[in-house]
Scaffold this motif. Structure first.
Motif, PDB file in Angstrom:
ATOM      1  N   GLY A 229       0.804  -1.176  -0.288  1.00 60.36           N
ATOM      2  CA  GLY A 229       0.091  -0.050  -0.075  1.00 60.36           C
ATOM      3  C   GLY A 229       1.001   1.314   0.047  1.00 60.36           C
ATOM      4  N   LEU A 230       0.239   2.544  -0.286  1.00 61.52           N
ATOM      5  CA  LEU A 230       0.824   3.667  -0.153  1.00 61.52           C
ATOM      6  C   LEU A 230       0.285   4.602   0.736  1.00 61.52           C
ATOM      7  CD1 LEU A 230       1.158   4.554  -4.146  1.00 61.52           C
ATOM      8  CD2 LEU A 230       2.952   3.783  -2.576  1.00 61.52           C
ATOM      9  N   ALA A 231      -1.173   4.574   0.835  1.00 53.95           N
ATOM     10  CA  ALA A 231      -1.794   5.312   1.860  1.00 53.95           C
ATOM     11  C   ALA A 231      -1.648   4.784   3.345  1.00 53.95           C
ATOM     12  CB  ALA A 231      -3.373   5.548   1.430  1.00 53.95           C
ATOM     13  N   PRO A 232      -1.397   5.525   4.282  1.00 58.20           N
ATOM     14  CA  PRO A 232      -1.183   4.821   5.659  1.00 58.20           C
ATOM     15  C   PRO A 232      -2.430   3.783   6.162  1.00 58.20           C
ATOM     16  CG  PRO A 232      -0.952   7.498   5.468  1.00 58.20           C
ATOM     17  CD  PRO A 232      -1.646   6.884   4.131  1.00 58.20           C
ATOM     18  N   VAL A 233      -2.045   2.961   6.611  1.00 58.16           N
ATOM     19  CA  VAL A 233      -3.236   1.998   7.213  1.00 58.16           C
ATOM     20  C   VAL A 233      -3.374   2.528   8.606  1.00 58.16           C
ATOM     21  CG1 VAL A 233      -3.879  -0.381   7.574  1.00 58.16           C
ATOM     22  CG2 VAL A 233      -2.182   0.214   5.594  1.00 58.16           C
ATOM     23  N   ASP A 234      -4.115   3.494   8.700  1.00 58.31           N
ATOM     24  CA  ASP A 234      -4.387   4.013   9.940  1.00 58.31           C
ATOM     25  C   ASP A 234      -5.369   3.441  11.035  1.00 58.31           C
ATOM     26  OD1 ASP A 234      -7.031   5.104   9.439  1.00 58.31           O
ATOM     27  OD2 ASP A 234      -5.815   6.494   8.173  1.00 58.31           O
ATOM     28  N   PRO A 235      -5.524   3.808  12.006  1.00 64.16           N
ATOM     29  CA  PRO A 235      -6.382   2.978  13.011  1.00 64.16           C
ATOM     30  C   PRO A 235      -7.763   3.208  12.564  1.00 64.16           C
ATOM     31  CG  PRO A 235      -4.904   4.337  14.286  1.00 64.16           C
ATOM     32  CD  PRO A 235      -4.600   4.585  13.036  1.00 64.16           C
ATOM     33  N   ASP A 236      -8.124   4.204  12.124  1.00 64.44           N
ATOM     34  CA  ASP A 236      -9.561   4.449  11.613  1.00 64.44           C
ATOM     35  C   ASP A 236      -9.863   3.748  10.413  1.00 64.44           C
ATOM     36  OD1 ASP A 236     -12.007   5.318  11.289  1.00 64.44           O
ATOM     37  OD2 ASP A 236     -11.655   7.318  10.220  1.00 64.44           O
TER      38      ASP A 236
ATOM     39  N   PHE B 140      -9.098   9.058   6.255  1.00 65.17           N
ATOM     40  CA  PHE B 140      -8.491   9.201   4.775  1.00 65.17           C
ATOM     41  C   PHE B 140      -9.231  10.148   4.114  1.00 65.17           C
ATOM     42  CE2 PHE B 140     -10.070   7.738   0.426  1.00 65.17           C
ATOM     43  CZ  PHE B 140      -8.736   7.669  -0.098  1.00 65.17           C
ATOM     44  N   SER B 141     -10.690  10.379   4.154  1.00 57.22           N
ATOM     45  CA  SER B 141     -11.331  11.489   3.409  1.00 57.22           C
ATOM     46  C   SER B 141     -10.656  12.865   3.955  1.00 57.22           C
ATOM     47  CB  SER B 141     -12.868  11.467   3.991  1.00 57.22           C
ATOM     48  OG  SER B 141     -13.476  12.399   3.441  1.00 57.22           O
ATOM     49  N   ARG B 142     -10.347  13.021   5.317  1.00 61.01           N
ATOM     50  CA  ARG B 142      -9.764  14.401   5.568  1.00 61.01           C
ATOM     51  C   ARG B 142      -8.486  14.552   4.929  1.00 61.01           C
ATOM     52  NH1 ARG B 142     -11.306  12.750  11.585  1.00 61.01           N
ATOM     53  NH2 ARG B 142     -13.459  13.289  11.511  1.00 61.01           N
ATOM     54  N   ARG B 143      -7.594  13.624   4.925  1.00 57.33           N
ATOM     55  CA  ARG B 143      -6.447  13.633   4.300  1.00 57.33           C
ATOM     56  C   ARG B 143      -6.379  13.769   2.614  1.00 57.33           C
ATOM     57  NH1 ARG B 143      -4.882   9.007   7.262  1.00 57.33           N
ATOM     58  NH2 ARG B 143      -5.222   7.728   5.348  1.00 57.33           N
ATOM     59  N   SER B 144      -7.536  13.181   1.965  1.00 59.96           N
ATOM     60  CA  SER B 144      -7.808  13.585   0.524  1.00 59.96           C
ATOM     61  C   SER B 144      -8.269  14.845   0.397  1.00 59.96           C
ATOM     62  CB  SER B 144      -8.645  12.455   0.125  1.00 59.96           C
ATOM     63  OG  SER B 144      -8.230  11.228   0.173  1.00 59.96           O
ATOM     64  N   ASN B 145      -9.061  15.289   1.223  1.00 61.21           N
ATOM     65  CA  ASN B 145      -9.547  16.715   1.067  1.00 61.21           C
ATOM     66  C   ASN B 145      -8.577  17.810   1.333  1.00 61.21           C
ATOM     67  OD1 ASN B 145     -12.098  15.790   0.446  1.00 61.21           O
ATOM     68  ND2 ASN B 145     -12.875  15.847   2.746  1.00 61.21           N
ATOM     69  N   SER B 146      -7.631  17.548   2.349  1.00 57.38           N
ATOM     70  CA  SER B 146      -6.441  18.558   2.822  1.00 57.38           C
ATOM     71  C   SER B 146      -5.581  18.415   1.577  1.00 57.38           C
ATOM     72  CB  SER B 146      -5.567  18.097   4.006  1.00 57.38           C
ATOM     73  OG  SER B 146      -4.581  18.702   4.228  1.00 57.38           O
ATOM     74  N   ASN B 147      -5.239  17.435   0.824  1.00 55.27           N
ATOM     75  CA  ASN B 147      -4.467  17.260  -0.348  1.00 55.27           C
ATOM     76  C   ASN B 147      -4.554  18.136  -1.218  1.00 55.27           C
ATOM     77  OD1 ASN B 147      -2.573  15.559   1.157  1.00 55.27           O
ATOM     78  ND2 ASN B 147      -3.221  13.707   0.398  1.00 55.27           N
ATOM     79  N   ARG B 148      -6.010  17.662  -1.767  1.00 51.53           N
ATOM     80  CA  ARG B 148      -6.807  18.508  -2.600  1.00 51.53           C
ATOM     81  C   ARG B 148      -6.739  19.892  -2.490  1.00 51.53           C
ATOM     82  NH1 ARG B 148     -10.380  13.991  -3.023  1.00 51.53           N
ATOM     83  NH2 ARG B 148     -12.021  14.969  -1.442  1.00 51.53           N
ATOM     84  N   SER B 149      -6.978  20.367  -1.094  1.00 53.97           N
ATOM     85  CA  SER B 149      -6.669  21.787  -0.971  1.00 53.97           C
ATOM     86  C   SER B 149      -5.571  22.431  -1.370  1.00 53.97           C
ATOM     87  CB  SER B 149      -7.131  21.927   0.388  1.00 53.97           C
ATOM     88  OG  SER B 149      -7.100  23.358   0.900  1.00 53.97           O
ATOM     89  N   GLN B 150      -4.686  21.566  -0.951  1.00 54.57           N
ATOM     90  CA  GLN B 150      -2.947  22.170  -0.945  1.00 54.57           C
ATOM     91  C   GLN B 150      -2.779  22.199  -2.454  1.00 54.57           C
ATOM     92  OE1 GLN B 150      -0.563  19.485   1.147  1.00 54.57           O
ATOM     93  NE2 GLN B 150      -1.289  19.965   3.174  1.00 54.57           N
ATOM     94  N   VAL B 151      -3.261  21.244  -3.101  1.00 58.13           N
ATOM     95  CA  VAL B 151      -2.968  21.177  -4.648  1.00 58.13           C
ATOM     96  C   VAL B 151      -3.522  22.263  -5.538  1.00 58.13           C
ATOM     97  CG1 VAL B 151      -3.275  20.095  -6.871  1.00 58.13           C
ATOM     98  CG2 VAL B 151      -2.596  18.830  -4.988  1.00 58.13           C
TER      99      VAL B 151
END
Length: 427
Positions: free
Chosen positions: A309-316, A407-418
């Motif tokens: 995998g590439l994305a973190p396998v986080d507790p959530d 995961f959704s929050r990270r994706s939204n944050s990354n899109r915002s930064q881009v």
């Protein structure tokens, strides 16, 4: 006025501030422990399977190791070796099962431990504090633990401890705990598809195979004496995937006629549905953060010693994938009996919060499912309602947060930064 403002402030903090999570959790656990004691004090115990468990152990203590010959008032021994070892200990502690009050106290403690483990799982998944208030509300779950003494409770505890271990990336500990859960009741296998995804993404192919070998070896060690006596008998009884259940006890398929319910075609259809939905989640939902399942498999087989995998396998992510895998299995189960509600009752708040449904609909789903499990005997209406609510919840997860909200929050944050970078480049 100042006092009212302070009280409101602390209530708000206890319900919504993660820093106060364990204060809220402690109050919930304490309150539920008191409630459980009151239930044992004022609600009569109902004998269902406890006596049979103890008769099985009587035969075991007399030296019987062939599962074919171990039977009791409500049927033969159909649980793996871990169940036998646990109830051997309970047999000693409860005077061969005659001291039911002591057994109830043990199961009461087990219930409190279960609630505590759920709180810990929810904390790691960053579930809102107020969600904990929903945990003590299940009438059926209290009954399963302290008024019925079902062995599902032991499997549940080990599963919850395993989920917590996997959330903490203690995967070696997690696989041992998961194996213990599987050694008590085969139902824990419903988590296995989700677990394989987690292990493959986190560690790669070789480590996933190693974890599965540990699982198999643990099962073999626990069942050693039974396997030596009659391996075929043990495997056919303890892990009988083709077992036919009695129609009169089904909670989920009452709206189907008995002939259909017992038919092999119905069983094959459910199995096909189960596998299809699991594959769909694997292909389109559980690997989106890694570029899709094709890339995960490509990385996993090209570099089998490294994480796929590439994305973190986080507790959530861990909690969401595992409980979703379990829910899929429950929906397509050939039959659900009343004690099987323990398999996912405490997971419903998390599951509904991984949908995009409004709060009122989330509460309605939890309430509907609880209602259906408390209708005795089940009716075509209650079974239909249960299936509908379970399916709506699963669809909600599919279109909601199948990889967790982190995961959704990270994706939204990354899109915002881009987007910000693009804007700055244009300027």
């Amino acid at each position: 006025m100042f006092v009212q403002s302070s009280v409101f402030k602390y209530v708000w903090l206890f319900l919504f501030d993660q820093q106060y999570f364990w204060i809220t959790a402690s109050l919930v656990v304490l309150g539920d422990a008191i409630l459980t004691q009151l239930i044992m004090r004022f609600v009569p115990y109902t004998e269902i399977d406890w006596e049979t468990y103890m008769v099985h152990i009587d035969l075991y203590l007399k030296g019987e190791r062939d599962y074919v010959n171990i039977t009791g008032p409500t049927g033969p021994l159909v649980y793996p070796a871990g169940h036998v070892h646990i109830h051997h200990l309970l047999h000693l502690i409860t005077d061969a099962g005659r001291n039911v009050a002591r057994a109830q106290q043990i199961y009461g403690g087990l219930y409190v431990l279960s609630i505590t483990l759920v709180c810990a799982i929810y904390k790691k998944a960053k579930v809102s504090n107020w969600t904990l208030l929903l945990l003590p509300l299940s009438k059926r779950l209290h009954s399963i633990f302290v008024l019925r003494l079902f062995n599902d409770c032991w499997s549940l505890i080990f599963v919850q401890a395993a989920i917590l271990a996997f959330q903490s990336a203690w995967d070696e500990v997690g696989i041992l705990l998961f194996s213990l859960a599987l050694s008590v009741k085969m139902s824990a296998i419903l988590y296995l598809p989700g677990l394989l995804v987690i292990l493959f993404k986190r560690h790669g192919l070789f480590a996933t195979i190693r974890h599965m070998l540990v699982l198999a070896c643990t099962q073999t060690l626990l069942a050693r004496s039974f396997l030596i006596s009659n391996a075929k008998s043990y495997l056919q009884n303890a892990f009988n995937l083709s077992r036919i259940f009695l129609y009169k006890w089904t909670v989920n398929w009452r709206f189907v006629d008995e002939q259909t319910f017992l038919s092999p075609a119905w069983a094959k259809g459910l199995l096909l549905g189960h596998v299809t939905v699991l594959i769909a989640f694997g292909l389109f939902r559980w690997c989106r953060g890694d570029g899709g399942v094709a890339r995960v498999l490509q990385r996993g087989f090209r570099r089998p010693g490294l994480p796929a995998g590439l994305a973190p396998v986080d507790p959530d992510y861990v909690a969401t994938v595992l409980v979703t895998s379990n829910l899929i299995g429950i929906i397509f189960a050939r039959s659900l009996h009343y004690q099987f509600y323990s398999w996912y009752s405490q997971q419903l708040p998390l599951l509904t919060q991984r949908t995009r449904f409004p709060f009122i609909m989330q509460m309605a789903l939890i309430g509907t499912i609880e209602y259906a499990w408390n209708v005795y005997p089940s009716t075509p209406f209650s079974s239909g309602l249960l299936l509908a609510a379970n399916l709506v919840t699963l669809l909600g997860v599919w279109f909601g947060y199948p990889e967790g909200k982190m995961f959704s929050r990270r994706s939204n944050s990354n899109r915002s930064q881009v987007s910000q970078k693009k804007v700055s480049q244009k300027e």
